[in-house]
Design an enzyme around this catalytic site. Structure first.
Site, PDB file in Angstrom:
ATOM      1  N   TYR A  46      35.144  33.472  41.099  1.00 21.80           N
ATOM      2  CA  TYR A  46      34.058  32.711  41.838  1.00 21.80           C
ATOM      3  C   TYR A  46      34.651  31.818  42.352  1.00 21.80           C
ATOM      4  O   TYR A  46      33.690  31.151  43.147  1.00 21.80           O
ATOM      5  CB  TYR A  46      33.267  32.213  40.701  1.00 21.80           C
ATOM      6  CG  TYR A  46      32.208  33.085  39.878  1.00 21.80           C
ATOM      7  CD1 TYR A  46      32.393  34.473  40.208  1.00 21.80           C
ATOM      8  CD2 TYR A  46      31.629  33.096  38.853  1.00 21.80           C
ATOM      9  CE1 TYR A  46      31.637  35.654  39.602  1.00 21.80           C
ATOM     10  CE2 TYR A  46      30.704  34.090  38.193  1.00 21.80           C
ATOM     11  CZ  TYR A  46      30.985  35.121  38.531  1.00 21.80           C
ATOM     12  OH  TYR A  46      30.002  36.164  37.887  1.00 21.80           O
TER      13      TYR A  46
ATOM     14  N   LYS B 132      40.724  42.835  31.638  1.00 25.80           N
ATOM     15  CA  LYS B 132      41.113  44.218  32.088  1.00 25.80           C
ATOM     16  C   LYS B 132      42.438  44.517  32.616  1.00 25.80           C
ATOM     17  O   LYS B 132      42.947  44.914  33.689  1.00 25.80           O
ATOM     18  CB  LYS B 132      39.951  44.584  33.316  1.00 25.80           C
ATOM     19  CG  LYS B 132      39.895  45.820  33.984  1.00 25.80           C
ATOM     20  CD  LYS B 132      39.273  46.665  33.140  1.00 25.80           C
ATOM     21  CE  LYS B 132      38.992  48.229  33.954  1.00 25.80           C
ATOM     22  NZ  LYS B 132      38.756  49.130  32.734  1.00 25.80           N
TER      23      LYS B 132
ATOM     24  N   ASP C 242      35.175  46.797  29.750  1.00 27.32           N
ATOM     25  CA  ASP C 242      34.176  47.602  29.659  1.00 27.32           C
ATOM     26  C   ASP C 242      34.011  48.100  28.163  1.00 27.32           C
ATOM     27  O   ASP C 242      32.708  48.546  27.797  1.00 27.32           O
ATOM     28  CB  ASP C 242      34.806  49.003  30.471  1.00 27.32           C
ATOM     29  CG  ASP C 242      36.149  49.238  30.345  1.00 27.32           C
ATOM     30  OD1 ASP C 242      36.893  48.402  29.901  1.00 27.32           O
ATOM     31  OD2 ASP C 242      36.758  50.249  30.959  1.00 27.32           O
TER      32      ASP C 242
ATOM     33  N   ASP D 240      30.616  35.754  32.266  1.00 29.21           N
ATOM     34  CA  ASP D 240      29.051  35.516  32.863  1.00 29.21           C
ATOM     35  C   ASP D 240      28.364  36.875  32.579  1.00 29.21           C
ATOM     36  O   ASP D 240      27.208  36.730  32.009  1.00 29.21           O
ATOM     37  CB  ASP D 240      29.348  35.360  34.561  1.00 29.21           C
ATOM     38  CG  ASP D 240      28.017  34.911  35.031  1.00 29.21           C
ATOM     39  OD1 ASP D 240      27.165  34.505  34.419  1.00 29.21           O
ATOM     40  OD2 ASP D 240      28.075  35.061  36.200  1.00 29.21           O
TER      41      ASP D 240
ATOM     42  N   ASP E 194      25.381  37.164  29.203  1.00 32.07           N
ATOM     43  CA  ASP E 194      24.011  37.458  29.464  1.00 32.07           C
ATOM     44  C   ASP E 194      23.519  38.682  28.442  1.00 32.07           C
ATOM     45  O   ASP E 194      22.526  39.066  28.021  1.00 32.07           O
ATOM     46  CB  ASP E 194      23.598  38.104  30.811  1.00 32.07           C
ATOM     47  CG  ASP E 194      23.302  36.736  31.770  1.00 32.07           C
ATOM     48  OD1 ASP E 194      23.455  35.722  31.376  1.00 32.07           O
ATOM     49  OD2 ASP E 194      22.463  37.208  32.645  1.00 32.07           O
TER      50      ASP E 194
END
Ligand code: NAD
Length: 361
Positions: free
Chosen positions: A142, A192, A224, A248, A252
């Protein structure tokens, strides 16, 4: 005690939910002898309308001079077409970076009274789900270099860069290990590392840092798999430590298993006591101005403020207990209501929590 709070109500449902959060905070302050000096400033779309930019200097200055910042939510369709650096969301990134708030703490707790609102089966929820997502907030993709080439041609391409330094990973890992040591002592670091170089470094540094916390159990999951495990067996998680973008997304997901995104607060912290507290949801333009939004995430954000920035633990507990009691009595905003509940508006939910705070022995 007196604390100065900069209030950024923002856009969409931001003002409606923040008003209720402030009413609850005031009630807790009255009850526990704490007073607050509130300074309201503009951030996000409302600041763009007034100043032409999402994060005016006067707003950032006010935040820096405060003991804490309370934020509603920013953004909306009106400002979506602006250049990226001028959008409300750019203001959000700017304030986090400007205040040096590199750690985002997002608790995801299922209230017993809200079991039915969770999309998970009761046997998956078990006794309880109580997860703390510790998300790195001022690094990674980001904030990394980005760009486009061959713009307007058929070869047009775009890129964003994920970059983390050892120091950035060490400091966020320390926050996760400290938090876990006051909870069940399990940290799951999510990366990852089977594909990304930045994730390989992330994992190496987290393992190294963990040696300073011999009582912590450290696990690693690829992102994942973590997304899948959150709905398959969420009870395995205590503290989830992860990067900006993975955090992020996973927070959620974690929010939804608790029933509604309208339930989850967050704290953004740096090296000092100053913190920024906000619900994890956005400005919900689809229900803005309708007195329908759930103010609980904003209300619980004030409890986090009392706990993390002000160390006013009794007042923080009082707010969290009050929310629990209101839910136990069957009151719900529309997003968390099921058959048999009394559906309340935003303002009524705030009033109910205020009443419970004041009633607490
Ligand atoms: P959103 O979180 O605003 O809304 C997603 C869905 O959840 C909507 O259906 C909405 O009605 C519902 N919802 C959200 N909060 C709720 C609440 N308190 N009570 C009841 N229902 C609630 O996400 P979005 O629609 O993707 O984004 C809307 C705008 O918010 C965009 O401009 C986005 O960039 C911005 N945004 C801001 C923040 C922030 O201020 N921190 C975070 C996320 C998104």
């Amino acid at each position: 005690m007196k604390y100065t709070i900069t209030v950024l109500k923002g856009d969409g449902i931001g003002p409606e939910i923040t008003d209720q959060a402030l009413a609850v905070l005031k009630a807790a302050g009255d009850k526990y002898g704490i007073s607050f000096e509130l300074r309201e400033e503009l951030m996000g779309g409302c600041a763009i309308d007034e100043y032409g930019i999402p994060l005016p200097e006067v707003t950032l200055k006010a935040c820096k001079e405060s003991d804490a910042v309370l934020l509603g939510a920013v953004g909306g369709p009106k400002w979506e077409e602006l250049p990226r650096s001028k959008t409300p969301e750019a203001g959000l990134l700017g304030i986090r970076a400007g205040l040096g708030l590199y750690a985002n703490l997002r608790p995801a707790v299922i209230y017993e009274a809200l079991r039915d609102a969770s999309p998970l089966k009761s046997e998956i929820i078990g006794d309880k789900i109580d997860i703390l997502v510790v998300r790195e907030l001022t690094g990674g993709i980001y904030f990394g270099e980005r760009g486009r080439s061959d713009t307007g041609t058929e070869n047009e391409s775009a890129y964003d860069t994920e970059r983390y330094s050892v120091a950035e990973i060490e400091r966020i890992a320390a926050i996760a290990f400290e938090a876990a040591s006051k909870r069940s002592g399990i940290v799951t670091s999510v990366d990852k590392a089977n594909v990304l170089e930045s994730s390989k470094l992330w994992r190496e540094v987290v393992i190294r840092k963990a040696r300073e916390y011999p009582n912590i159990v450290l696990n690693h999951l690829y992102v994942d798999n973590a997304a899948m495990q959150l709905v398959r067996n969420p009870r395995q998680f205590d503290v989830i430590l992860t990067s900006n973008m993975f955090g992020d997304i996973l927070s959620d997901e974690a929010s939804m298993i608790t029933g509604s995104i309208g339930m989850l607060p967050s704290a953004s912290l740096g090296n000092g006591a100053l913190g920024l507290y906000e619900p994890i949801h956005g400005s919900a333009p689809d229900i803005a101005g309708m007195n329908k939004a759930n103010p609980i995430a904003a209300i619980l954000s004030t409890a986090m403020m009392l706990r993390y920035s002000f160390k006013q633990y009794a007042a923080a507990d009082a707010i969290e207990d009050a929310v629990r009691r209101v839910l136990e009595k069957g009151y719900r905003t529309a997003d968390i209501a099921s058959a048999g509940n009394t559906v309340t508006e935003t303002s009524e939910m705030g009033e109910l929590v205020v009443r419970e705070v004041l009633l607490k022995q």
